[in-house]
Design an enzyme around this catalytic site. Structure first.
Site, PDB file in Angstrom:
ATOM      1  N   THR A 148       0.828  -1.200   0.000  1.00 52.73           N
ATOM      2  CA  THR A 148       0.000   0.000   0.000  1.00 52.73           C
ATOM      3  C   THR A 148       0.863   1.252   0.000  1.00 52.73           C
ATOM      4  O   THR A 148       0.716   2.139  -0.846  1.00 52.73           O
ATOM      5  CB  THR A 148      -0.917   0.001   1.235  1.00 52.73           C
ATOM      6  OG1 THR A 148      -1.663  -1.206   1.270  1.00 52.73           O
ATOM      7  CG2 THR A 148      -1.861   1.189   1.203  1.00 52.73           C
ATOM      8  N   TYR A 198      -2.319 -10.820   2.922  1.00 53.85           N
ATOM      9  CA  TYR A 198      -2.378  -9.433   3.380  1.00 53.85           C
ATOM     10  C   TYR A 198      -3.842  -9.060   3.593  1.00 53.85           C
ATOM     11  O   TYR A 198      -4.568  -8.766   2.642  1.00 53.85           O
ATOM     12  CB  TYR A 198      -1.698  -8.546   2.335  1.00 53.85           C
ATOM     13  CG  TYR A 198      -1.554  -7.076   2.665  1.00 53.85           C
ATOM     14  CD1 TYR A 198      -2.097  -6.493   3.806  1.00 53.85           C
ATOM     15  CD2 TYR A 198      -0.846  -6.240   1.794  1.00 53.85           C
ATOM     16  CE1 TYR A 198      -1.947  -5.159   4.076  1.00 53.85           C
ATOM     17  CE2 TYR A 198      -0.688  -4.888   2.054  1.00 53.85           C
ATOM     18  CZ  TYR A 198      -1.251  -4.350   3.190  1.00 53.85           C
ATOM     19  OH  TYR A 198      -1.111  -3.010   3.447  1.00 53.85           O
ATOM     20  N   LYS A 213      -0.543 -10.895   7.232  1.00 56.37           N
ATOM     21  CA  LYS A 213      -0.284  -9.489   7.568  1.00 56.37           C
ATOM     22  C   LYS A 213      -1.651  -8.915   7.904  1.00 56.37           C
ATOM     23  O   LYS A 213      -2.461  -8.628   7.034  1.00 56.37           O
ATOM     24  CB  LYS A 213       0.346  -8.749   6.398  1.00 56.37           C
ATOM     25  CG  LYS A 213       0.629  -7.266   6.658  1.00 56.37           C
ATOM     26  CD  LYS A 213       1.139  -6.575   5.403  1.00 56.37           C
ATOM     27  CE  LYS A 213       1.562  -5.140   5.646  1.00 56.37           C
ATOM     28  NZ  LYS A 213       0.492  -4.239   6.092  1.00 56.37           N
ATOM     29  N   GLY A 259      -0.734  -4.963  11.663  1.00 54.49           N
ATOM     30  CA  GLY A 259      -0.523  -3.943  10.650  1.00 54.49           C
ATOM     31  C   GLY A 259      -0.969  -2.532  10.965  1.00 54.49           C
ATOM     32  O   GLY A 259      -0.811  -1.648  10.118  1.00 54.49           O
ATOM     33  N   ASP A 310      -0.019   0.483  13.106  1.00 54.84           N
ATOM     34  CA  ASP A 310       1.062   0.975  13.962  1.00 54.84           C
ATOM     35  C   ASP A 310       0.525   1.635  15.234  1.00 54.84           C
ATOM     36  O   ASP A 310       1.088   1.472  16.316  1.00 54.84           O
ATOM     37  CB  ASP A 310       1.929   1.994  13.209  1.00 54.84           C
ATOM     38  CG  ASP A 310       2.327   1.543  11.822  1.00 54.84           C
ATOM     39  OD1 ASP A 310       1.840   0.482  11.374  1.00 54.84           O
ATOM     40  OD2 ASP A 310       3.121   2.236  11.180  1.00 54.84           O
ATOM     41  N   GLU A 311      -0.559   2.408  15.079  1.00 53.96           N
ATOM     42  CA  GLU A 311      -1.103   3.150  16.220  1.00 53.96           C
ATOM     43  C   GLU A 311      -1.733   2.237  17.267  1.00 53.96           C
ATOM     44  O   GLU A 311      -2.071   2.685  18.368  1.00 53.96           O
ATOM     45  CB  GLU A 311      -2.125   4.196  15.745  1.00 53.96           C
ATOM     46  CG  GLU A 311      -3.313   3.649  14.985  1.00 53.96           C
ATOM     47  CD  GLU A 311      -3.095   3.546  13.484  1.00 53.96           C
ATOM     48  OE1 GLU A 311      -4.048   3.863  12.744  1.00 53.96           O
ATOM     49  OE2 GLU A 311      -2.002   3.144  13.047  1.00 53.96           O
ATOM     50  N   SER A 354       3.868   1.307   8.067  1.00 56.93           N
ATOM     51  CA  SER A 354       4.496   2.393   7.319  1.00 56.93           C
ATOM     52  C   SER A 354       5.290   3.345   8.205  1.00 56.93           C
ATOM     53  O   SER A 354       6.386   3.778   7.838  1.00 56.93           O
ATOM     54  CB  SER A 354       3.428   3.180   6.559  1.00 56.93           C
ATOM     55  OG  SER A 354       2.465   3.716   7.465  1.00 56.93           O
TER      56      SER A 354
END
Length: 314
Positions: free
Chosen positions: A46, A137, A167, A192, A194-195, A211
């Site tokens: 992505t 994914y 993922k 997947g 991050d936050e 990312s």
């Protein structure tokens, strides 16, 4: 089967001002990521604008990363495409150049109609590179394919022999936890969002792909360290700072905003490809101010200052 621990950085695409592919930044970016402590890179996904690249361009990017990495960290190549035949070409190419694993999203135009249909589609892609671990994914927010992942794992057994895991890019932590524990942790389920890394760690995550690990991996690695030390309050505070950083970039289109952050840190990756549009100078300036206000750059500077002090002390 492969079991990845730590963080995998989902890297961004790099282009010249005229929109043509630019491979030149890849070696420097790889060196930065290795120094930052990531376990590997996830390319042409992505954030790498994989769907906006031709398969020839995707192959060129994969070759550039494999060469620059030179087996020092893992290279996971996203090979998903609306055409299974094109996905198979990308998968076979990844195997031929020495990539460590492949991954693919569900078809996002003509979508799979059932979990079995999804499994059969992924099986064809994975079979084109039988020697490589394959990760499905799961990103329903983008593909519109939000099927039960426990059913996917169950139906994949015997059908996708090289399935390493998923993922898992979704906020459904309860299902993520179930996948982690399917058959006593048989599969490698990489988180997947991050936050939500700390939330994933709390239910047993060992690895993650994201990312913002491309520019903030040291801070996320500190979250992991604090969590494993049992220092929950400190882990929560640092994760909160990273949530505030993510909230800043989500005021804009996420990929262009993150490429603007890379530019702020000295890594120029050029514009995005339509329909993605780069931030204007005014937007980039406003983003920088908001990141400064939440202390993001200060936290990064603290890490690098500590690292330099440790090197000097040796």
């Amino acid at each position: 089967m492969m079991k990845i621990e730590g963080l995998i950085a989902a890297t961004f695409g790099a282009f010249h001002e005229d929109g043509s592919l630019n491979l030149a930044p890849i070696p420097d970016l790889v060196e930065k990521l290795i120094k930052d402590g990531v376990a590997g890179v996830f390319i042409c996904g992505t954030n790498g604008e994989g769907p906006n690249l031709t398969i020839e361009e995707r192959m060129a990017v994969a070759e550039a990363y494999v060469k620059a990495v030179n087996k020092r960290i893992l290279v996971l190549v996203h090979v998903g495409h609306t055409s299974i035949a094109e996905s198979r070409k990308l998968a076979a190419h990844a195997a031929s150049i020495g990539a460590d694993a492949i991954s693919a999203v569900a078809a996002f135009y003509f979508k799979p109609g059932s979990v079995q249909n999804l499994v059969n589609s992924m099986a064809q892609i994975a079979a084109a590179a039988p020697s490589l671990p394959f990760y499905y994914y799961h990103v329903p927010a983008l593909t519109g394919v939000g099927m039960d992942m426990i059913d996917f794992l169950r139906l994949s057994e015997g059908v996708i022999p090289n399935l390493a895991g998923i993922k898992y890019t979704a906020a459904t932590i309860f299902e993520y936890q179930a996948c982690l524990n399917y058959k006593n942790g048989k599969y490698n389920i990489l988180y997947g969002y991050d936050e939500m890394l700390l939330s994933a760690l709390a239910v047993g995550a060992g690895g993650a792909i994201g990312s913002t690990y491309t520019f903030a991996a040291p801070l996320y690695l500190k979250v992991i360290e604090l969590f494993r030390q049992g220092n929950q309050p400190a882990a929560q505070q640092l994760q909160l700072k990273l949530v505030e950083m993510v909230r800043c970039l989500l005021k804009y289109s996420p990929i262009p905003a993150q490429k603007a952050i890379m530019e702020m840190l000295g890594y120029s990756l050029g514009p995005c490809r339509l329909p993605l549009v780069s931030l204007t100078k005014q937007e980039a300036a406003a983003l920088k101010v908001s990141l400064q206000e939440v202390g993001f750059f200060e936290e990064l500077d603290k890490h690098y200052a500590k690292k330099l002090s440790a090197v000097d002390a040796k």
